[in-house]
Enzyme design. Structure first.
Site, PDB file in Angstrom:
ATOM      1  N   ARG A   1      -8.876   4.072  -9.113  1.00  0.00           N
ATOM      2  CA  ARG A   1      -8.074   5.228  -8.692  1.00  0.00           C
ATOM      3  C   ARG A   1      -7.161   5.689  -9.808  1.00  0.00           C
ATOM      4  O   ARG A   1      -6.982   6.890 -10.042  1.00  0.00           O
ATOM      5  CB  ARG A   1      -7.241   4.875  -7.462  1.00  0.00           C
ATOM      6  CG  ARG A   1      -8.017   4.806  -6.159  1.00  0.00           C
ATOM      7  CD  ARG A   1      -7.173   4.191  -5.058  1.00  0.00           C
ATOM      8  NE  ARG A   1      -5.947   4.917  -4.855  1.00  0.00           N
ATOM      9  CZ  ARG A   1      -4.804   4.353  -4.423  1.00  0.00           C
ATOM     10  NH1 ARG A   1      -4.750   3.058  -4.180  1.00  0.00           N
ATOM     11  NH2 ARG A   1      -3.724   5.078  -4.252  1.00  0.00           N
TER      12      ARG A   1
ATOM     13  N   HIS B   1       6.570  -4.041   0.294  1.00  0.00           N
ATOM     14  CA  HIS B   1       5.773  -3.153  -0.560  1.00  0.00           C
ATOM     15  C   HIS B   1       6.534  -1.868  -0.834  1.00  0.00           C
ATOM     16  O   HIS B   1       7.115  -1.270   0.075  1.00  0.00           O
ATOM     17  CB  HIS B   1       4.441  -2.806   0.105  1.00  0.00           C
ATOM     18  CG  HIS B   1       3.591  -1.912  -0.749  1.00  0.00           C
ATOM     19  ND1 HIS B   1       2.765  -2.395  -1.737  1.00  0.00           N
ATOM     20  CD2 HIS B   1       3.478  -0.546  -0.799  1.00  0.00           C
ATOM     21  CE1 HIS B   1       2.170  -1.387  -2.348  1.00  0.00           C
ATOM     22  NE2 HIS B   1       2.586  -0.256  -1.795  1.00  0.00           N
TER      23      HIS B   1
END
Length: 456
Positions: A196, A110
């Protein structure tokens, strides 16, 4: 260390889920308005309250506007360690969790995102070519940072939507997959991730940790490699912020029984030569095809991430991991793994990528050394060109973007410095004006910053 803790995700009595018109849960006292007020006033939420919110929002009984209000309250008031753990586990358990026990030595990778960050497109095929299975769930663009899924979807025919069964079958067949979050895996994060981006709550440590770790935990890999970006183009602007995030990610992963490593890497300038979805895919493929011609910092970082990942996943020495990564790239095995991944997801690795209608070059009037790049500003230029999202339902134009023709520290004297890819002449002109303000030229040479700041 973030402790690993179990808590009851189901917060209702009886078998049914639901709420009344005010977001009131069946369990007495679970009222979304009270939860909003509690966090607005700076109090800590309980495990049950967080579990209620995640389950109810996932199943549509709390609307976007109330979820957005809670995100903003968390952004402004923060979360303590217990709250962050509860949020992470609730999001991970909002759907199925993959079982990768049939893939020894598997890894999940990630990046926290940046401008021109195309590392996953390069590192994942290198890992697969080196014998490290990767089953990776990625995200879309957040704010000024690009998203891996948006980049992949620039490839004609390629689909990032896969069922759990298809994901596992693909990893078994070609060694890797890069897919979107399904309705089966961490569905709460999929909804919150988009929200978000549209509510200016991206750069919030507990929300970032919960989002990243919930996907990783649901993905089922035994080892996680984190690339935490720091600098003007990253979510984390300072070294202390980036280290705090890296430490939280590693601690949370280890507390959940996973092996983990985090690299804090530089984002004071765009990574590679391109910003924009199709442009970045083209650069990634070019690196896998002809690594000797690649932009040096991008190539060096991808090899370091791959080497670290091999060593972490399979328990060998770091130098051996680096050698295996280098061999996988230079032998062409990484490019073959990329082709296999693209074909397995319905794409054509030889297809022509989308191209913008207008390509204009920017030349600076100043003479001197490129001293500073406002990397976030360049990312925002690409968003305004149509290459990113202002609202969560915005459509991406994969063709637009920027090519950087100079790097930090290079001497500028009348040559083109940026190439703008746009859909109209007016869009190109506005982008050139904004890019000009993001570049600072001075009289003194400067060294490029370190590529890897810290390994945790």
């Amino acid at each position: 260390m973030i402790p690993a803790r179990d808590f009851p995700l189901q917060c209702w009595e009886g078998e049914g889920r639901g709420s009344n018109g005010r977001g009131q849960g069946i369990l007495e006292g679970m009222n979304i308005l009270e939860i909003l007020a509690k966090k607005r006033d700076g109090a800590a939420l309980s495990e049950a309250e967080i579990g209620f919110f995640i389950d109810a929002y996932t199943h549509g009984t709390i609307p976007d506007y109330q979820a957005a209000a809670l995100l903003m309250a968390i952004y402004l008031r923060g979360m303590n360690t217990d709250e962050t753990v509860a949020l992470t586990l609730a999001m991970a358990r909002s759907g199925q969790q993959l079982d990768l026990s049939g893939f020894p030595g598997a890894l999940d990778k990630h990046s926290t995102g940046g401008v021109g960050d195309k590392t996953s497109l390069i590192v994942v095929p290198i890992l697969a070519a080196a014998g490290v299975p990767v089953c990776k769930m990625s995200g879309r663009g957040l704010g000024h940072t690009g998203g891996t899924l948006d980049k992949l979807e620039a490839i004609p025919g390629l689909s990032v939507e896969r069922s759990v069964e298809q994901m596992l079958a693909q990893v078994r067949a070609v060694g890797a997959c890069i897919v979107g979050q399904t309705t089966q895996l961490a569905p709460a994060d999929k909804k919150l991730y988009a929200l978000r981006d549209a509510t200016a709550t991206v750069a919030c440590l507990p929300l970032i940790v919960a989002s990243i770790l919930s996907k990783k935990l649901a993905g089922g890999a035994p080892a996680f490699l984190f690339d935490v970006k720091v600098g003007s183009g990253a979510l984390m602007k300072t070294q202390s912020e980036a280290v705090a995030l890296a430490e939280a990610l590693v601690a949370g992963a280890e507390a959940s029984g996973r092996r983990a490593r985090a690299l804090v890497t530089d984002m004071s300038q765009p990574l590679g030569r391109t910003i924009g979805n199709a442009l970045e895919v083209a650069e990634a493929v070019a690196l896998l095809t002809s690594p000797g011609d690649a932009e040096p910092r991008l190539k060096a970082l991808c090899l370091e991430l791959a080497g670290q990942g091999i060593a972490l996943a399979q328990g060998g020495a770091l130098d051996d991991g680096r050698r295996r990564a280098q061999k996988a790239l230079e032998s062409g095995a990484g490019r073959r793994a990329w082709d296999g991944l693209v074909r397995a997801q319905g794409g054509d690795p030889e297809a022509t990528l989308p191209q913008a209608l207008m390509v204009e070059e920017l030349t600076l009037t100043e003479t001197g050394y490129l001293q500073r790049i406002d990397t976030q500003a360049l990312g925002e230029v690409v968003v305004r060109l149509g290459g990113g999202r202002v609202r969560k339902d915005d459509t991406i134009n994969p063709a637009v973007g920027l090519e950087l023709l100079v790097r930090l520290g290079e001497f500028v004297e009348g040559q083109p410095v940026v190439r703008v890819h746009a859909e109209t002449q007016e869009a190109a002109r506005l982008a050139q004006d904004a890019v000009r303000g993001a570049l600072e030229v001075g009289g003194e040479p400067r060294d490029e910053p370190a590529l890897v700041h810290q390994v945790l």
